[in-house]
Design a protein around this motif. Structure first.
Motif, short mmCIF file in Angstrom:
data_model
loop_
_atom_site.label_atom_id
_atom_site.label_comp_id
_atom_site.label_asym_id
_atom_site.label_seq_id
_atom_site.Cartn_x
_atom_site.Cartn_y
_atom_site.Cartn_z
N UNK A 159 2.21 -4.26 2.17
CA UNK A 159 2.07 -2.85 3.32
C UNK A 159 1.15 -1.96 2.74
N UNK A 160 1.20 -0.91 1.75
CA UNK A 160 1.19 0.69 1.31
C UNK A 160 0.07 -0.07 0.62
N UNK A 161 -0.24 -0.69 -0.43
CA UNK A 161 -1.25 -1.11 -0.68
C UNK A 161 -2.78 -1.53 -0.16
N UNK A 162 -1.69 -2.46 0.23
CA UNK A 162 -2.81 -2.86 1.52
C UNK A 162 -3.60 -1.69 2.15
N UNK A 163 -2.88 -0.73 2.77
CA UNK A 163 -3.33 0.82 3.40
C UNK A 163 -4.03 1.59 2.33
#
Length: 275
Positions: A35-39
């Motif tokens: 999720x952090x990378x996709x943010x």
């Protein structure tokens, strides 16, 4: 031959060192990192690139900003549940390391990058100063996570603002769209709180339910804002303001509790000295 290969695979799995086996909690932690990378991805493709290419699609930027923040909120949910699952079920030996690395991506890199991009696209922002503020946020999370691995706190308490709470507060400050200087000062203040010795309660029991409810409500506010629902802008700003107020008020409660404890101890000491 296929049966022999299957038997070898089973034996290989059984002989795998315990430190290399992922638990359910580890899988949730990896969801946090994803999720952090996709943010970061949505912040880049939906906000930064359209700005650099001169695109006029403001709706796309709003949707991408909302998606990036929602992904950080989802990362916070994964972070909340991986700890709960780890306490209830088996946790692998590398669980703590995975958790720190994932938190660094979702609550260090992603919000710092959000601040950096804000400094590039906002009309009244200064890019280099914003880059410095983003570095401060990132380093604050790095120091906080490193200290968390080394310092033992009393049960039920964190030392310093937890990185998920800090990341969401930083993003809320940006979404409030305040003038540049107050925004910058507030972001640096949050970074200081993350590395401070101020005590924050761990999200357990009723507090965990309240935190989960707040995250779900925040997702709803972001969705209403992204789709330009009636009153969506006001609702989002109200939610962001509440997040910032909570970040400032919780340390006051912690300080008041410590002062009251100190006073009670002094009274008991005086009472013990009386004949």
């Amino acid at each position: 031959m296929p049966e022999a290969e299957d038997e070898n695979d089973v034996d290989g799995t059984e002989d795998m060192p315990l430190s290399m086996r992922l638990s359910i909690a580890d899988t949730l932690t990896l969801g946090n990192a994803t999720c952090g990378f996709m943010a970061v991805y949505f912040t880049t493709t939906g906000i930064l690139i359209p700005h650099l290419t001169g695109s006029e699609e403001t709706g796309m930027a709003r949707h991408s900003a909302a998606t990036a923040v929602i992904l950080m909120l989802m990362a916070a949910i994964f972070d909340l549940f991986d700890g709960l699952v780890a306490r209830k079920l088996r946790s692998s030996p590398m669980g703590a390391e995975l958790d720190n690395l994932s938190d660094l991506i979702s609550f260090g890199l992603a919000p710092a990058y959000f601040v950096l991009v804000y400094g590039m696209v906002a009309d009244d922002a200064h890019q280099r100063v914003s880059a410095l503020a983003a570095i401060v946020v990132l380093l604050a999370v790095v120091l906080r996570l490193a200290r968390f691995s080394c310092v033992t706190m009393k049960d039920g308490m964190f030392q310093g603002m937890p990185s998920p709470f800090g990341a969401l507060t930083v993003v809320s400050i940006v979404l409030l769209e305040l003038p540049f200087v107050p925004t910058l000062l507030a972001i640096i203040g949050v970074a200081w709180l993350m590395v401070s010795r101020v005590e924050y309660p761990k999200p357990r029991g009723i507090l965990a339910v309240a935190m989960l409810s707040w995250i779900v409500a925040a997702m709803g506010l972001l969705a209403a804002w992204a789709f330009d629902a009636p009153g969506g802008q006001l609702l989002l700003q109200t939610g962001c303001a509440l997040q910032v107020v909570l970040g400032a008020v919780i340390p006051l409660f912690a300080t008041a509790r410590r002062v009251n404890t100190f006073r009670d101890n002094r009274r008991e000491a005086r009472a013990a000295q009386l004949p």
